[in-house]
Design an enzyme around this catalytic site. Structure first.
Site, PDB file in Angstrom:
ATOM      1  N   CYS A   1      52.204  36.981  -2.384  1.00  0.00           N
ATOM      2  CA  CYS A   1      52.604  35.968  -3.652  1.00  0.00           C
ATOM      3  C   CYS A   1      52.244  34.667  -3.572  1.00  0.00           C
ATOM      4  O   CYS A   1      51.239  34.092  -4.500  1.00  0.00           O
ATOM      5  CB  CYS A   1      54.318  35.888  -3.782  1.00  0.00           C
ATOM      6  SG  CYS A   1      54.932  37.354  -4.027  1.00  0.00           S
TER       7      CYS A   1
ATOM      8  N   ASN B   1      59.824  28.874  -0.106  1.00  0.00           N
ATOM      9  CA  ASN B   1      58.444  28.715   0.126  1.00  0.00           C
ATOM     10  C   ASN B   1      58.051  27.306   0.018  1.00  0.00           C
ATOM     11  O   ASN B   1      57.209  26.813   1.139  1.00  0.00           O
ATOM     12  CB  ASN B   1      57.453  29.247  -1.403  1.00  0.00           C
ATOM     13  CG  ASN B   1      57.762  30.528  -1.596  1.00  0.00           C
ATOM     14  OD1 ASN B   1      58.001  31.032  -2.750  1.00  0.00           O
ATOM     15  ND2 ASN B   1      57.656  31.519  -0.682  1.00  0.00           N
TER      16      ASN B   1
END
EC number: 2.1.1.45
Length: 279
Positions: A156, A188
């Site tokens: 991703c 993230n």
């Protein structure tokens, strides 16, 4: 962390309904951006509790080059007793059906970071930052087109680039094709902030800016209630990162292999908000 809350609000107000691979359905926008000054504190989300131990464990796992679930558990918990990890659903829902077993996930992030076509991108990055700080090739990619169909989950967040200022600061920008705003993005942000601090320590630099650029930026339909609660909460002061001592990548991975070696001092978030992970 107002930057994060703004992204959530943008998706709520501007997003369009979309079908997705998991069958859950999302509300989505295309293109999102945030910039964090790491000198002002560590960007751990405070409007809910961050799974900090999981953030650290996964990043150390990536840096080690491993793609095995058993190693992820060791980095996260200090031992492998079959604990749930954020990669467990991908292993159970994708990897096993692809023919993998014994915890293998295929050539995911760690493989690409440390052995992309035989190149150790992390060691090359560290050496480049030390020896050619003004270089424009301080870039690491996990998007190996030739191996995407062998991965339990294609990346991703698929690449990051570093920049060294004239006064010895390190900036890092990462790019993400698919952004799960509620569960994934806070994770993230913290992961790449930690990576920036680690790289700065390994190269004698000082961490400065962390920059995020997202593509398909979405909220899953079954996360919307939690997101609407989260955006009502007032952000609290950011914590301070406390890291163990290490002199090189080997020292980091061999002698600080458990997530509890890294601490967030002064972290006082709002209560946790739970949601199902779509895999």
């Amino acid at each position: 962390m107002q930057q994060y809350l703004k992204i959530l609000t943008d998706v709520i107000l501007l997003g369009e309904p979309r079908n997705d691979r998991t069958g859950t359905g999302t509300v989505s926008i295309f293109d999102s951006y945030a910039k964090f000054d790491l000198r002002e504190g560590f960007p751990a989300v405070t409007t809910k509790r961050l799974a900090w131990k999981s953030v650290v464990g996964e990043l150390l796992w990536f840096l080690s080059g491993s793609t095995n679930l058993h190693d992820l558990r060791v980095f996260t918990f200090g031992r492998d007793e079959g604990q749930w990890t954020i990669w467990t659903p991908n292993y159970e829902d994708q990897a096993i059906s692809m023919g993998y077993d014994k915890g293998n996930l295929g050539p995911v992030y760690g493989k690409q970071w440390r052995n992309f076509g035989g190149r150790d991108q992390i060691l090359e990055l560290i050496e480049g930052l030390k020896n050619n700080p003004h270089g424009r090739r301080h870039l690491v990619s996990a998007w190996n087109v030739a191996e995407l169909d062998k991965m339990a989950l294609p990346p991703c967040h698929y690449g990051f680039q570093c920049y060294v200022s004239n006064d010895g600061y390190l900036d890092l920008k990462w790019t993400q094709r698919s952004v799960d705003c509620f569960l994934g993005l806070p994770f993230n942000i913290a992961s790449y902030a930690l990576l920036t601090h680690i790289l700065a320590k390994l190269t004698g630099l000082k961490p400065r800016y962390l920059i995020f650029s997202g593509g398909d930026t979405h909220i899953y339909n079954d996360h919307m209630e939690q997101v609407e609660e989260q955006v009502k909460r007032k952000p609290r002061p950011l914590p301070t990162l406390v890291m163990p001592e290490f002199v090189d990548l080997y020292d980091l991975l061999e002698n600080n292999t458990a997530a509890w070696s890294f601490h967030l001092e002064g972290y006082d978030p709002h209560p946790a908000l739970k949601a199902k992970m779509s895999s």
